[in-house]
Design an enzyme around this catalytic site. Structure first.
Site, mmCIF file in Angstrom:
data_model
loop_
_atom_site.group_PDB
_atom_site.id
_atom_site.type_symbol
_atom_site.label_atom_id
_atom_site.label_comp_id
_atom_site.label_asym_id
_atom_site.label_seq_id
_atom_site.Cartn_x
_atom_site.Cartn_y
_atom_site.Cartn_z
ATOM 1 N N ASP A 1 2.631 2.019 11.455
ATOM 2 C CA ASP A 1 3.572 2.416 10.390
ATOM 3 C C ASP A 1 3.427 3.915 10.116
ATOM 4 O O ASP A 1 3.056 4.344 9.017
ATOM 5 C CB ASP A 1 3.320 1.604 9.130
ATOM 6 C CG ASP A 1 4.516 1.626 8.184
ATOM 7 O OD1 ASP A 1 5.555 2.193 8.568
ATOM 8 O OD2 ASP A 1 4.404 1.080 7.081
ATOM 9 N N ASN B 1 -0.193 7.570 6.127
ATOM 10 C CA ASN B 1 -0.445 7.199 7.523
ATOM 11 C C ASN B 1 0.047 8.348 8.396
ATOM 12 O O ASN B 1 1.237 8.408 8.738
ATOM 13 C CB ASN B 1 0.317 5.925 7.917
ATOM 14 C CG ASN B 1 -0.280 4.656 7.364
ATOM 15 O OD1 ASN B 1 -1.233 4.694 6.597
ATOM 16 N ND2 ASN B 1 0.265 3.520 7.753
ATOM 17 N N SER C 1 -0.788 1.096 -12.182
ATOM 18 C CA SER C 1 -0.891 2.119 -11.144
ATOM 19 C C SER C 1 -1.421 3.385 -11.805
ATOM 20 O O SER C 1 -1.281 3.571 -13.014
ATOM 21 C CB SER C 1 0.482 2.406 -10.511
ATOM 22 O OG SER C 1 0.960 1.284 -9.808
ATOM 23 N N HIS D 1 -5.184 4.600 -1.129
ATOM 24 C CA HIS D 1 -3.714 4.557 -1.211
ATOM 25 C C HIS D 1 -3.234 3.357 -2.006
ATOM 26 O O HIS D 1 -2.042 3.161 -2.197
ATOM 27 C CB HIS D 1 -3.103 4.556 0.187
ATOM 28 C CG HIS D 1 -3.085 3.219 0.883
ATOM 29 N ND1 HIS D 1 -4.208 2.450 1.036
ATOM 30 C CD2 HIS D 1 -2.075 2.533 1.487
ATOM 31 C CE1 HIS D 1 -3.897 1.346 1.698
ATOM 32 N NE2 HIS D 1 -2.621 1.372 1.977
#
Length: 470
Positions: free
Chosen positions: A133, A318, A363, A384
Site C-alpha cells: 500500500d 508507507n 485520536s 500511525h
C-alpha cells in the site's frame, strides 16, 4: 518433517509410498530434519509431486548476518507481540545495509515484514519494507461544519459512494447551488493536480477507501492541550468539525510490489541502478496517486453532506525517502544519507500528524519533539495508529462467538459515534477490541520524547463501506 510430508501428500493427493522432495524455499536446498527444527513462522517450504525434480524457484541472495545496526522498540507499557519483535530483528539481521531498525508502539507482525516500523538502510532500497500500500497515509481537513449544528443521523444517511471508484459514484453531485460543494467533471482534474501518470486503476479505484483498517472519519475536538500550536501555528478552531481520511494506493501499489516480487523476490536494489530508479519512479507516482485518492474521498464525503474543508495535515506513512542520520563507524560518528523506509510509521520530520485510535476511541493530534537526537532514536517516525492486537481471523471468530457483540452493537460506539460498515466480516475484524490501547501507544511516544500532544479528537461518524452489489 513427518508433519510436512503428511500435509503435502494430502494437499497434492500423493500415494502413501511416494516420498516427495522437499526444499527450503529461501535457499533452494533440500530440507533436512535438522533444518525443520529451525524453521520460523514465515519461512517457505517447497514440495514437488515429481520425486526426481530439481528446485526451480528463485533463491534468495545469501546474506551474511548483519550486526552493524541499532535496533529499538519505542514502547514501555504498550502491548507487544513477541513475533513482531522477532520479525523486526530478523529483518535487521538479514537485510544488507540496515543501520537502524525501529519498532513503534503500534508494532505488530506482518506478512514476512513487520508493520509499525522505520528501517534506515545504506545504499539499498527494499520495496518490501514499504509494502504493497505505497503512499498510504492520513489527511486531516478542517471543515466548515460547526459542533453546535451536528446532525449525525441525517449526515450518516446521506453518506455513500466511497467504495466505488471515480466521480460518478457520487450521485449527489451538482445538487448544491454553491460550487464549492460540487465535484470536478472527471478524474483528469485529480491526475493533473497531483502530476500523476495515468494507471489502469484510476476509474475503478481512485476515490475509494478500501478494506482493512482504512476509513474516513468525521471528528470533533475533545480537548486542546497546546493552544499555541493548535490555534496559532496550525490555525485551527475547536468549534469546527474535522475530517480524517486514511487510505492509500489501493490495487495500484499492490501491482507494483507484485511486479517486483515476481522479478526479484524480496531482494533490494542498490541506489542509482536502473532497477532502483524504476522502482522509485513507480513509488513516486503511487504516493501521489494515494494523495489524490484521499483528496477525492474527502471531496465525495463533503459533497454528500453539503460542506467543504481545508487540508491541515497530509502525510504518508508507507514510503521510502533519503534522510540524513548520524551513523557510528568505529570510534567516529558521521552524518550519512540513508534510505528511510516507513511501513505503518508516521513521519516526525514533516510537522504535526494525527494518530487515530480504533473506531469509538480518541485520536491524537501530535507535534514532533524539538530534540533532534530523540527524533533520530525514533527513526524520525512515530506510530500511525493503535496497531492490531488480534489477527483478523481471531477478531472475526471472537466477534461471531460473543453473544454480546453484533454488527448492530458495533455500529454505535460506547461514546455515541456512528460506524458505517455494511460488511459484517470487516466490522468484526475491525472491532475496537482487536486493537491496542491508543492512549497507551501515545503515552509511550510522549515518554520517549518523540511527540507532544496538541489536541485529542473524538469520532462522530466513521465510514468504512456500504454494501456493494454483487
Amino acid at each position: 518433517m513427518d508433519d510436512i510430508l503428511k500435509a503435502a501428500k494430502n494437499k497434492l493427493n500423493l500415494k502413501k509410498k511416494i516420498v516427495p522432495p522437499v526444499w527450503n524455499g529461501a535457499t533452494g536446498r533440500p530440507l533436512s530434519e535438522e533444518d525443520v527444527k529451525s524453521l520460523k513462522q514465515d519461512d517457505l517450504v517447497v514440495v514437488s509431486t515429481n520425486k526426481n525434480a530439481t528446485y526451480q524457484g528463485k533463491v534468495a541472495e545469501e546474506v551474511t548476518e548483519n550486526t552493524d545496526f541499532e535496533m529499538r522498540v519505542i514502547a514501555q507499557e504498550s502491548w507487544m507481540e513477541d513475533e513482531a519483535i522477532k520479525q523486526l530483528e530478523r529483518c535487521a539481521k538479514t537485510l544488507k545495509g540496515v543501520k537502524y531498525a525501529i519498532g513503534m508502539p503500534d508494532l505488530h507482525p506482518g506478512k514476512g515484514f513487520p508493520v509499525g516500523t522505520a528501517f534506515a538502510t545504506e545504499r539499498i532500497i527494499y520495496p518490501h519494507l514499504i509494502g504493497s500500500d505505497i503512499g498510504c497515509g492520513m489527511t486531516l481537513y478542517q471543515t466548515k461544519l460547526t459542533r453546535n449544528k451536528i446532525k449525525l443521523e441525517k449526515w450518516a444517511s446521506k453518506l455513500h459512494g466511497l467504495e466505488t471508484g471515480g466521480i460518478t459514484a457520487q450521485v449527489n453531485n451538482n445538487e448544491f447551488e454553491d460550487e464549492q460543494y460540487n465535484l470536478p467533471n472527471d478524474l483528469s482534474y485529480y491526475l493533473n493536480k497531483f502530476e500523476i501518470t495515468p494507471t489502469n486503476h484510476d476509474s475503478t479505484s481512485l476515490g475509494t477507501i478500501g478494506g482493512g483498517n482504512h476509513f474516513c472519519e468525521l471528528q470533533q475536538i475533545h480537548k486542546v492541550l497546546d493552544s499555541e500550536v493548535f490555534h496559532n501555528e496550525l490555525g485551527l478552531s475547536d468549534d469546527h468539525l474535522f475530517l480524517l481520511v486514511h487510505s492509500g494506493s489501493r490495487g495500484y501499489g499492490h501491482e507494483i510490489l507484485m511486479e517486483h516480487e515476481e522479478n526479484y523476490g524480496v531482494q533490494g536494489f542498490e541506489e542509482g541502478t536502473d532497477q532502483a530508479n524504476h522502482y522509485l519512479d513507480q513509488h513516486r507516482n503511487a504516493c501521489q496517486w494515494a494523495r489524490a485518492n484521499r483528496t477525492l474521498i474527502a471531496d465525495k464525503f463533503f459533497s454528500c453532506i453539503g460542506t467543504s474543508g481545508d487540508v491541515k495535515v497530509d502525510i504518508w506513512h508507507n514510503n521510502v525517502e533519503p534522510r540524513k542520520f548520524l551513523v557510528k563507524e568505529g570510534e567516529e560518528t558521521k552524518e550519512k544519507m540513508l534510505w528511510l523506509h516507513r511501513k505503518g510509521a508516521a513521519p516526525t520530520d514533516k510537522g504535526c500528524v494525527v494518530i487515530p485510535g480504533s473506531r469509538g476511541t480518541f485520536s491524537y493530534l501530535v507535534k514532533p519533539s524539538s530534540n533532534e537526537m530523540d527524533l533520530q532514536n525514533g527513526g524520525y517516525s512515530c506510530a500511525h495508529g493503535a496497531g492490531r492486537k488480534w489477527k483478523r481471523s481471531k477478531a472475526l471468530a471472537m466477534g461471531k462467538n460473543d453473544a454480546e457483540v453484533s454488527t448492530g452493537s458495533l455500529s454505535v460506539t460506547s461514546i455515541g459515534s456512528r460506524v458505517i460498515c455494511e460488511d459484517s466480516t470487516l466490522m468484526y475484524e475491525e472491532q475496537p477490541a482487536a486493537y491496542k490501547d491508543v492512549d497507551q501507544v501515545v503515552k509511550d511516544l510522549v515518554d520517549f520524547n518523540i511527540v507532544e500532544i496538541v489536541a485529542i479528537m473524538s469520532p462522530l461518524i466513521t465510514y468504512k463501506t456500504r454494501a456493494t452489489k454483487k
